[in-house]
Scaffold this motif. Structure first.
Motif, PDB file in Angstrom:
ATOM      1  N   TYR A  32       0.799  -1.221   0.000  1.00 26.86           N
ATOM      2  CA  TYR A  32       0.000   0.000   0.000  1.00 26.86           C
ATOM      3  C   TYR A  32       0.834   1.275   0.000  1.00 26.86           C
ATOM      4  N   ALA A  33       0.290   2.264  -0.695  1.00 26.29           N
ATOM      5  CA  ALA A  33       0.865   3.597  -0.636  1.00 26.29           C
ATOM      6  C   ALA A  33       0.733   4.155   0.775  1.00 26.29           C
ATOM      7  N   MET A  34       1.695   4.990   1.127  1.00 25.26           N
ATOM      8  CA  MET A  34       1.706   5.602   2.449  1.00 25.26           C
ATOM      9  C   MET A  34       2.005   7.091   2.292  1.00 25.26           C
ATOM     10  N   SER A  35       1.574   7.870   3.266  1.00 27.84           N
ATOM     11  CA  SER A  35       1.849   9.297   3.189  1.00 27.84           C
ATOM     12  C   SER A  35       2.059   9.893   4.569  1.00 27.84           C
ATOM     13  N   TRP A  36       2.751  11.010   4.579  1.00 24.45           N
ATOM     14  CA  TRP A  36       2.872  11.869   5.763  1.00 24.45           C
ATOM     15  C   TRP A  36       2.083  13.138   5.478  1.00 24.45           C
ATOM     16  N   ASN A  37       1.353  13.578   6.481  1.00 25.07           N
ATOM     17  CA  ASN A  37       0.558  14.783   6.386  1.00 25.07           C
ATOM     18  C   ASN A  37       0.804  15.603   7.645  1.00 25.07           C
ATOM     19  N   ARG A  38       0.446  16.869   7.616  1.00 27.72           N
ATOM     20  CA  ARG A  38       0.620  17.686   8.811  1.00 27.72           C
ATOM     21  C   ARG A  38      -0.500  18.704   8.922  1.00 27.72           C
ATOM     22  N   GLN A  39      -0.715  19.124  10.166  1.00 25.89           N
ATOM     23  CA  GLN A  39      -1.709  20.149  10.430  1.00 25.89           C
ATOM     24  C   GLN A  39      -1.129  21.141  11.417  1.00 25.89           C
ATOM     25  N   ALA A  40      -0.961  22.364  10.962  1.00 24.36           N
ATOM     26  CA  ALA A  40      -0.468  23.438  11.813  1.00 24.36           C
ATOM     27  C   ALA A  40      -1.642  24.078  12.538  1.00 24.36           C
ATOM     28  N   PRO A  41      -1.377  24.761  13.651  1.00 18.93           N
ATOM     29  CA  PRO A  41      -2.460  25.406  14.398  1.00 18.93           C
ATOM     30  C   PRO A  41      -3.259  26.365  13.519  1.00 18.93           C
ATOM     31  N   GLY A  42      -4.569  26.200  13.525  1.00 14.38           N
ATOM     32  CA  GLY A  42      -5.432  27.095  12.767  1.00 14.38           C
ATOM     33  C   GLY A  42      -5.477  26.852  11.280  1.00 14.38           C
ATOM     34  N   LYS A  43      -4.839  25.775  10.825  1.00 17.16           N
ATOM     35  CA  LYS A  43      -4.802  25.477   9.396  1.00 17.16           C
ATOM     36  C   LYS A  43      -5.344  24.086   9.125  1.00 17.16           C
ATOM     37  N   THR A  91       6.327  23.711  12.013  1.00 19.40           N
ATOM     38  CA  THR A  91       5.649  23.348  13.258  1.00 19.40           C
ATOM     39  C   THR A  91       4.237  22.879  12.970  1.00 19.40           C
ATOM     40  N   ALA A  92       3.924  21.679  13.429  1.00 15.64           N
ATOM     41  CA  ALA A  92       2.619  21.079  13.150  1.00 15.64           C
ATOM     42  C   ALA A  92       2.539  19.722  13.847  1.00 15.64           C
ATOM     43  N   VAL A  93       1.353  19.164  13.849  1.00 19.28           N
ATOM     44  CA  VAL A  93       1.191  17.757  14.202  1.00 19.28           C
ATOM     45  C   VAL A  93       1.314  16.958  12.903  1.00 19.28           C
ATOM     46  N   TYR A  94       2.180  15.963  12.934  1.00 20.52           N
ATOM     47  CA  TYR A  94       2.450  15.154  11.740  1.00 20.52           C
ATOM     48  C   TYR A  94       1.742  13.806  11.875  1.00 20.52           C
TER      49      TYR A  94
END
Length: 120
Positions: A32-43, A91-94
Motif C-alpha cells: 500500500y501507498a503511504m503518506s505523511w501529512n501535517r496540520q499546523a495550528p489554525g490550518k 511546526t505542526a502535528v504530523y
C-alpha cells in the motif's frame, strides 16, 4: 485491525533535524501507498510527502522539497520522514496515513499524530 503509530516528534531549533517513524500493523504494509501529512495550528491538514505505486514513487509538497525525505522499510512495517533544515513554519502535528482496500472499498486510516515544534 489497522494501526498506525507515529513517533519521533519533539522540539527542535531552526535548522535542526528530526526523523519521524510510523509503525504499521493490521495490513500488508508493502502493498500500500503511504503518506505523511501535517496540520499546523489554525490550518487545514496538508500532504507533506507520499510513497505511491509499485516502485514507491515519492511526492513532496513544494514547501519541503530538498529538505524532507520519505522512505519505508517493508521488513519492519515502518515508514520514515527524515526532516532536515527545519523551519518554524514546519511546526505542526504530523500524521501518517494510508488507504486500505477492504472488500472493494478504500478505507482511509490515520495515526494519532506526533507534534513537531521548531522554535529557538
Amino acid at each position: 485491525q489497522v494501526q498506525l503509530v507515529e513517533s519521533g516528534g519533539g522540539l527542535v531549533q531552526p535548522g535542526g533535524s528530526l526523523r519521524l517513524s510510523c509503525a504499521a500493523s493490521g495490513f500488508t504494509f508493502s502493498n500500500y501507498a503511504m503518506s505523511w501529512n501535517r496540520q499546523a495550528p489554525g490550518k487545514g491538514r496538508e500532504l507533506v510527502a507520499a510513497l505511491t505505486g509499485a516502485r514507491d514513487t515519492t511526492t513532496y509538497a513544494d514547501s519541503v522539497k530538498g529538505r524532507f525525505t520519505i522512505s519505508r522499510d517493508n521488513a519492519l512495517n515502518t515508514m520514515y520522514l527524515q526532516m532536515n533544515d527545519l523551519k518554524p513554519e514546519d511546526t505542526a502535528v504530523y500524521y501518517c496515513s494510508t488507504h486500505v482496500n477492504r472488500r472493494g472499498v478504500w478505507v482511509p486510516y490515520w495515526g494519532q499524530g506526533t507534534q513537531v515544534t521548531v522554535s529557538s
